[in-house]
Motif scaffolding. Sequence first.
Motif, PDB file in Angstrom:
ATOM      1  N   UNK A  37       0.808  -1.216   0.000  1.00 13.93           N
ATOM      2  CA  UNK A  37       0.000   0.000   0.000  1.00 13.93           C
ATOM      3  C   UNK A  37       0.846   1.273   0.000  1.00 13.93           C
ATOM      4  N   UNK A  38       2.151   1.118  -0.113  1.00  8.82           N
ATOM      5  CA  UNK A  38       3.013   2.303  -0.253  1.00  8.82           C
ATOM      6  C   UNK A  38       2.686   3.002  -1.567  1.00  8.82           C
ATOM      7  N   UNK A  39       2.648   4.329  -1.561  1.00 11.37           N
ATOM      8  CA  UNK A  39       2.305   5.084  -2.763  1.00 11.37           C
ATOM      9  C   UNK A  39       3.386   4.895  -3.825  1.00 11.37           C
ATOM     10  N   UNK A  40       2.968   4.410  -4.976  1.00  7.30           N
ATOM     11  CA  UNK A  40       3.912   4.121  -6.044  1.00  7.30           C
ATOM     12  C   UNK A  40       3.617   4.907  -7.317  1.00  7.30           C
ATOM     13  N   UNK A  41       2.471   5.545  -7.385  1.00  2.00           N
ATOM     14  CA  UNK A  41       2.097   6.204  -8.637  1.00  2.00           C
ATOM     15  C   UNK A  41       1.257   7.439  -8.345  1.00  2.00           C
ATOM     16  N   UNK A  42       1.494   8.491  -9.119  1.00  5.68           N
ATOM     17  CA  UNK A  42       0.663   9.689  -9.087  1.00  5.68           C
ATOM     18  C   UNK A  42       0.138   9.912 -10.504  1.00  5.68           C
ATOM     19  N   UNK A  43      -1.168   9.828 -10.643  1.00  3.66           N
ATOM     20  CA  UNK A  43      -1.797   9.991 -11.955  1.00  3.66           C
ATOM     21  C   UNK A  43      -2.238  11.451 -12.108  1.00  3.66           C
ATOM     22  N   UNK A  44      -1.676  12.138 -13.099  1.00  2.00           N
ATOM     23  CA  UNK A  44      -1.950  13.554 -13.310  1.00  2.00           C
ATOM     24  C   UNK A  44      -2.916  13.717 -14.469  1.00  2.00           C
ATOM     25  N   UNK A  45      -3.956  14.525 -14.248  1.00  3.75           N
ATOM     26  CA  UNK A  45      -4.945  14.779 -15.293  1.00  3.75           C
ATOM     27  C   UNK A  45      -5.319  16.260 -15.236  1.00  3.75           C
ATOM     28  N   UNK A  46      -6.067  16.714 -16.243  1.00  4.35           N
ATOM     29  CA  UNK A  46      -6.504  18.105 -16.266  1.00  4.35           C
ATOM     30  C   UNK A  46      -5.574  18.970 -17.088  1.00  4.35           C
ATOM     31  N   UNK A  47      -5.392  20.227 -16.648  1.00  4.63           N
ATOM     32  CA  UNK A  47      -4.504  21.166 -17.338  1.00  4.63           C
ATOM     33  C   UNK A  47      -3.060  20.836 -16.987  1.00  4.63           C
ATOM     34  N   UNK A  48      -2.307  20.415 -17.956  1.00  6.16           N
ATOM     35  CA  UNK A  48      -0.922  20.012 -17.681  1.00  6.16           C
ATOM     36  C   UNK A  48       0.054  20.606 -18.696  1.00  6.16           C
ATOM     37  N   UNK A  49      -0.289  21.745 -19.257  1.00  9.71           N
ATOM     38  CA  UNK A  49       0.582  22.349 -20.263  1.00  9.71           C
ATOM     39  C   UNK A  49       1.952  22.682 -19.686  1.00  9.71           C
ATOM     40  N   UNK A  50       1.981  23.112 -18.423  1.00 16.87           N
ATOM     41  CA  UNK A  50       3.243  23.525 -17.811  1.00 16.87           C
ATOM     42  C   UNK A  50       3.681  22.578 -16.688  1.00 16.87           C
ATOM     43  N   UNK A  51       3.027  21.424 -16.567  1.00 11.07           N
ATOM     44  CA  UNK A  51       3.341  20.467 -15.504  1.00 11.07           C
ATOM     45  C   UNK A  51       3.894  19.199 -16.132  1.00 11.07           C
ATOM     46  N   UNK A  89      -6.165  22.152  -7.318  1.00  9.77           N
ATOM     47  CA  UNK A  89      -5.921  20.714  -7.446  1.00  9.77           C
ATOM     48  C   UNK A  89      -6.956  19.938  -6.637  1.00  9.77           C
ATOM     49  N   UNK A  90      -7.377  18.811  -7.169  1.00 12.82           N
ATOM     50  CA  UNK A  90      -8.205  17.871  -6.415  1.00 12.82           C
ATOM     51  C   UNK A  90      -7.482  16.527  -6.412  1.00 12.82           C
ATOM     52  N   UNK A 103      -5.632  18.722 -12.109  1.00 12.31           N
ATOM     53  CA  UNK A 103      -5.069  20.062 -11.951  1.00 12.31           C
ATOM     54  C   UNK A 103      -5.803  21.073 -12.821  1.00 12.31           C
ATOM     55  N   UNK A 104      -5.883  22.281 -12.306  1.00 11.99           N
ATOM     56  CA  UNK A 104      -6.355  23.432 -13.087  1.00 11.99           C
ATOM     57  C   UNK A 104      -5.246  24.478 -13.061  1.00 11.99           C
ATOM     58  N   UNK A 105      -4.723  24.818 -14.217  1.00 11.82           N
ATOM     59  CA  UNK A 105      -3.646  25.798 -14.284  1.00 11.82           C
ATOM     60  C   UNK A 105      -4.205  27.211 -14.421  1.00 11.82           C
ATOM     61  N   UNK A 106      -3.389  28.179 -13.996  1.00 13.43           N
ATOM     62  CA  UNK A 106      -3.704  29.569 -14.288  1.00 13.43           C
ATOM     63  C   UNK A 106      -3.608  29.800 -15.795  1.00 13.43           C
ATOM     64  N   UNK A 107      -4.483  30.617 -16.323  1.00 13.45           N
ATOM     65  CA  UNK A 107      -4.414  31.025 -17.727  1.00 13.45           C
ATOM     66  C   UNK A 107      -3.810  32.428 -17.764  1.00 13.45           C
ATOM     67  N   UNK A 108      -2.551  32.560 -18.171  1.00 19.82           N
ATOM     68  CA  UNK A 108      -1.891  33.864 -18.099  1.00 19.82           C
ATOM     69  C   UNK A 108      -2.471  34.854 -19.102  1.00 19.82           C
ATOM     70  N   UNK A 109      -2.710  36.071 -18.621  1.00 18.94           N
ATOM     71  CA  UNK A 109      -3.139  37.154 -19.500  1.00 18.94           C
ATOM     72  C   UNK A 109      -1.978  38.097 -19.778  1.00 18.94           C
ATOM     73  N   UNK A 110      -1.165  38.365 -18.743  1.00 20.53           N
ATOM     74  CA  UNK A 110      -0.049  39.279 -18.918  1.00 20.53           C
ATOM     75  C   UNK A 110       0.917  39.194 -17.756  1.00 20.53           C
TER      76      UNK A 110
END
Length: 250
Positions: A37-51, A89-90, A103-110
């Motif tokens: 039960x040791x954590x072996x994996x992190x599944x990333x989903x969502x906005x990942x353009x910069x992750x 993040x959730x 993940x939800x990333x910031x959308x840069x405007x400036x």
Amino acid sequence: MWNNVRQLNLTTNALHVLLVLVLLAAGGYWLIQRPNFALREIQIDGDTEHINSPTVRAGVVGRLKGNYFTVDLDVARQAFEQMPWVRHASVRRVWPNALAVTLEEYKPLGTWGSDQLVSVDGELFTANQGELDGDLPAFDGPDGTAKEVVARYHDFQKWFAAIHASPEEVTLSPRYAWTVKLSNGTQVELGRERNQDTLADRSKRLTAAWSAVTQRWGEDIENADLRYPNGFAIRAAGMRFISEPDKGKK
């Protein structure tokens, strides 16, 4: 008590129940500590353009304590939200040894000031500006004014579209005076807002006269000072300020 058979039976039963509970607790503790039960994996989903995986390993993995059963999901969420670019993040558990993160990333405007970015929602965040795609407009203003500056940026986009120019820099001074640098090279001094129509009226005053101004003084207008009740002043390339009708700057 010792002569009371009923009470002795109740006490014996209670002790048996207690023993079973202790054994179950010990067995459960032993079970959840198993390496399976040791954590072996992190599944990333969502906005990942910069992750990416190296970013997650560097910023989060070392802060996750426990296993599938014992990891604190709120602490894990906070760890992800402290990563650059991450707005929200959730986190949830995935049997038997993984975490799923959306993940939800910031959308840069400036850009904001010298070292921050501002999102399309008017939220400030810090990230590597070298990861930006293309040039973004530059914003600045007193603390707590990011949403106001972003809102005015969109207003300036509409108002100056009439002269085929867009705002490249929007600055709100410590005295709450507005300055806009346009894509045609003109810096526009709008001053402070006296009422809800001040900036719109001053901007439209310039755009309405723009054709006549450029016909007379050329396209290279370096500065337009709109801080007058009914007129403005301009500075064309190689020329001093030229006042248009009215005086009495505000």
